[in-house]
Design an enzyme around this catalytic site. Structure first.
Site, PDB file in Angstrom:
ATOM      1  CG  ASP A 238       3.624   5.703   6.980  1.00 22.74           C
ATOM      2  OD1 ASP A 238       2.478   5.900   6.554  1.00 22.74           O
ATOM      3  OD2 ASP A 238       3.989   5.983   8.144  1.00 22.74           O
ATOM      4  CD  GLU A 300       1.184   9.075   3.897  1.00 22.57           C
ATOM      5  OE1 GLU A 300       0.021   9.223   4.259  1.00 22.57           O
ATOM      6  OE2 GLU A 300       2.142   8.986   4.703  1.00 22.57           O
TER       7      GLU A 300
HETATM    8  C1  NOJ Z   1       0.327   7.648   7.160  1.00 20.80           C
HETATM    9  C2  NOJ Z   1      -0.550   6.431   7.218  1.00 20.80           C
HETATM   10  O1  NOJ Z   1      -1.229   6.306   5.998  1.00 20.80           O
HETATM   11  C3  NOJ Z   1      -1.471   6.624   8.396  1.00 20.80           C
HETATM   12  O2  NOJ Z   1      -2.502   5.677   8.424  1.00 20.80           O
HETATM   13  C4  NOJ Z   1      -0.632   6.583   9.646  1.00 20.80           C
HETATM   14  O3  NOJ Z   1      -1.456   6.858  10.759  1.00 20.80           O
HETATM   15  C5  NOJ Z   1       0.487   7.620   9.591  1.00 20.80           C
HETATM   16  N1  NOJ Z   1       1.166   7.658   8.332  1.00 20.80           N
HETATM   17  C6  NOJ Z   1       1.526   7.313  10.626  1.00 20.80           C
HETATM   18  O4  NOJ Z   1       2.265   6.188  10.267  1.00 20.80           O
END
Ligand code: NOJ
Length: 571
Positions: A238, A300
Site C-alpha cells: 500500500d 500501489e
Molecule cells: C491506498 C488504499 O488503497 C486506500 O484505500 C487507503 O485509504 C490508503 N492507501 C491509505 O492506506
C-alpha cells in the site's frame, strides 16, 4: 489513490451524428514491431487477479460485514469463473477508521473478519483450487491505536518515540511546515501530552512510520515473513510512494488549484516519490525472496507518466514484480485513440516486462459508470472485460466487475462511511459507492448477508443484477466473462503472445496478439457508431467471441461491421 473521482463522466462519443458507417483499412502487417512475449513461466505473468474488499464480499456470521469464511464459501464460484489469484484488502485488527488501512496488529485477523485458523483454511482451500492468495501490506503508516504508536506517543524519551515522525511546532506555534494530508487538512497533528506534532500523509489516525529507524524496518519485515510463512503468495504493498519525506522539511509547492474542501491543493514534491523509497523496496524484495520464487510484490503507485513506471521494477528488476498500472484506470472516458496510445506507450516502455491492467478498485468509481455512456453500459462492460482478458499480462478485476456492478454513492452526508467522503462532501462523496456489498442473488441483502442491515446499503439494482440471475442468462455480462476467460485459457497468443496495435481508427481499438503460428485479433468499438473495420486478410478469419450474440462463430472475409460498442476476438 488517484485524483480520478470523475464520476458520471459521459463518454463524448459523437452524439451529434446519427449512426455513421465508416470504413477504415487496417494494414495487414502493423508498422510497429511486435515486442517479444513475456516469459509465461512465472505464474503472475498472465494470471487473472480478482480484488476482494472483505467487508463487502460475503458475510457468514450475520453481522452485516463480510468475512474470511465468506470468501471461502465463494471459492468454487471464483474458480468457476476462472480466477487465478485473489488480492484481499486488509483484514488485520484495526479500529476501521480507514476500513482496515489503519492496522493495529500486523500479525492477526480482526475478529469481525474471523480468526487466524479461518485464514489458514482460506489459503489451503484456495490453493486446493489453484488460486493464489495476495495480502495487503500497509507499509507507510499504522493505526494510532497500534501498540507501537501508543508507546511512541507516551513520552518523548520512550524507546519507540523515533518509530514515528515527531517534530516541534513551527516558529509561530503552528505545524512545522505546510505539508498537507491527502485526506484533508494539515498532515501534522498536535499531541498535547508530549507537546510535539506527529506526521501523517493520510488520516490523523494513520501516523506515518519512520522508516529511517532500522528497528521499524526489522519489525515490519518480520510481519511480512509471518504471512509468507502461512503460505501466501505475495503482497500488494500500500501507498509505496509516501514512505519517506524530505529530511530538510521543505514546504510543498501549491498547484494553484483548490481542493473539494476549499483548501489550496499542493503538489506532494517533498512528501511523495522520494528516491530513497527504492531502498525499502529492494529490502522488501529480498524478504519475499527468502521464501523462494513465486512470492510476488505488487506496488500501489500512481506515477504521472508511463515512463515513470519502469523505475518501480528496479534497475536490476529487484523491486516489484508488478507495480500497478493505473494508466487505463485514470482515463476519464472511453476513447479508442487514448486507449491505443496508452497501451502502445506502456508496451514500448516496459518491453517484455510483466504488465497488468486495472480499471476498477476500492478507491475509484467503478469503470461500469466511469466509462459507460449511460445507455450502453452493459455492452461497454463486456468490451472492457474482453480488453482486460486479451491484452498482454495480468488483468485485475474488482469484485462485482464480472456482473457489471455500478457505483452507488450515498445520498446524504449522514450515510457516508468513508472519512474521505465526510471531509470532501458534497463535491467528492468518497469511496463508499464502489464498496457496496457483492450482489449474489435477488434475495435479502442481495444474498450477501442475513443481517437486518448490511454495513453499506445494497443497491436496488441488485434485484435483477446479480450472480444468480446472470448465471442463467447465456448473454449476460457474467457469461461473457466466463467465455472470455475460456478463450484466453485456450489461446497461447493471448496468454503469452506479443502485442501490436493495428491501424489508427479513431473509434475502434484493434490489436493483434501473436504466438508461434497463432494470431488473435481483437477489435473494440469504443463508439456509438457502426464501424466497418477492414482486416486486410486474404484468408477467412473466424469470430471466436463477440459481445454481439448474433455473431456466434461467423467467418469474416476482408472486413467486419461492428455494432456500437461491440467487442470481438477473431482468429
Ligand atoms: C491506498 C488504499 O488503497 C486506500 O484505500 C487507503 O485509504 C490508503 N492507501 C491509505 O492506506
Amino acid at each position: 489513490m488517484a485524483g480520478t473521482r470523475g464520476f458520471r463522466i459521459l463518454a463524448l462519443l459523437s452524439l451529434f451524428f446519427a449512426i455513421l458507417v465508416a470504413t477504415w483499412t487496417v494494414a495487414q502487417h502493423p508498422k510497429s514491431m511486435p515486442l517479444s512475449p513475456a516469459p509465461a513461466s512465472e505464474w503472475w505473468g498472465n494470471a487473472v487477479f480478482y480484488e476482494i474488499y472483505p467487508r463487502s464480499f460475503m458475510d457468514t456470521n450475520a453481522d452485516g460485514i463480510g468475512d474470511l469464511n465468506g470468501i471461502i464459501s465463494k471459492l468454487d464460484y471464483l474458480a468457476g469463473i476462472g480466477i487465478d489469484a485473489l488480492w484481499i484488502t486488509p483484514f488485520y485488527p484495526s479500529p476501521q477508521v480507514d476500513f482496515g488501512y489503519d492496522v493495529s496488529n500486523y500479525e492477526a485477523v480482526d475478529p469481525q473478519f474471523g480468526t487466524l485458523a479461518d485464514f489458514d483454511r482460506l489459503v489451503k482451500e484456495a490453493h486446493r483450487r489453484h488460486i493464489k492468495i495476495i495480502c495487503d501490506f500497509v507499509i507507510n503508516h499504522t493505526s494510532d491505536r497500534h501498540p507501537f504508536f501508543l508507546e511512541s506517543r507516551s513520552s518523548r524519551n520512550n524507546p519507540k518515540r523515533d518509530w514515528y515522525i515527531w517534530k516541534n511546532a513551527g516558529p509561530s506555534g503552528g505545524p512545522p511546515n505546510n505539508w498537507g494530508s491527502l485526506f484533508g487538512g494539515s498532515s501534522w497533528t498536535w499531541d498535547a501530552k508530549t507537546m510535539q506534532y506527529y506526521y501523517h500523509f493520510f488520516y490523523a489516525a494513520q501516523p506515518d512510520l519512520n522508516w529511517r529507524n532500522s528497528s521499524v524496518a526489522d519489525a515490519m519485515f518480520n510481519s511480512v515473513r509471518f504471512w509468507f510463512r502461512r503460505g501466501i503468495d505475495g503482497f500488494r504493498v500500500d501507498a509505496i510512494d509516501t514512505i519517506f519525506e524530505d529530511p530538510k522539511m521543505s514546504n510543498n509547492p501549491l498547484t494553484g488549484n483548490i481542493r473539494p474542501d476549499g483548501e489550496p491543493e499542493q503538489g506532494y514534491k517533498y512528501t511523495s516519490g522520494l528516491q530513497e523509497n527504492h531502498g525499502v523496496f529492494r529490502k522488501l524484495r529480498r524478504v519475499a525472496d527468502e521464501f523462494g520464487p513465486g512470492h510476488i510484490l505488487l506496488g500501489e503507485t500512481y506515477p504521472p507518466k508511463v515512463a515513470d513506471l519502469l523505475a518501480y521494477y528496479g534497475s536490476r528488476d529487484d523491486e516489484f514484480e508488478m507495480p500497478f498500472n493505473f494508466f487505463l484506470l485514470t482515463q476519464p472516458k472511453l476513447d479508442a485513440k487514448a486507449f491505443r496510445k496508452t497501451v502502445d506507450d506502456l508496451e514500448r516502455v516496459l518491453r517484455n516486462r510483466p504488465i497488468n491492467y486495472v480499471l476498477s478498485n476500492h478507491d475509484n468509481a467503478r469503470a461500469y459508470d466511469r466509462l459507460g455512456d449511460g445507455t450502453h453500459n452493459d455492452e461497454i462492460a463486456k468490451l472492457l472485460i474482453l480488453m482486460l482478458l486479451t491484452l498482454r499480462g495480468s488483468p485485475f478485476f474488482y469484485y462485482g466487475e464480472e456482473i457489471g456492478m455500478k457505483t452507488t454513492l450515498p445520498q446524504r452526508i449522514e450515510d457516508v462511511r468513508d472519512p474521505v467522503g465526510k471531509r470532501f462532501w458534497p463535491k467528492d462523496k468518497g469511496r463508499d459507492g464502489e464498496r457496496t456489498p457483492m450482489q449474489w442473488t435477488g434475495g435479502r441483502n442481495a444474498g450477501f448477508s442475513t443481517a437486518p442491515k448490511s454495513w453499506l446499503p445494497v443497491p436496488s439494482a441488485a434485484a435483477t443484477r446479480n450472480v444468480a440471475v446472470m448465471e442463467q442468462d447465456r448473454n449476460s455480462i457474467l457469461s461473457f466473462f466466463k467465455n472470455a476467460v475460456r478463450l484466453r485459457r485456450s489461446s497461447p497468443a493471448i496468454l503469452s503472445g506479443s502485442y501490436s496495435s493495428i491501424g489508427k481508427d479513431p473509434c475502434v481499438f484493434v490489436y493483434s496478439r501473436k504466438s508461434g503460428g497463432q494470431e488473435v485479433i481483437v477489435a473494440l468499438n469504443m463508439s456509438n457508431q457502426v464501424r466497418r473495420i477492414s482486416l486486410g486478410r486474404n484468408a477467412p478469419i473466424k469470430v471466436k467471441l463477440s459481445s454481439n450474440p448474433a455473431r456466434a462463430s461467423e467467418t469474416v472475409l476482408d472486413s467486419i461491421l461492428l455494432a456500437p460498442f461491440e467487442a470481438v476476438a477473431l482468429e
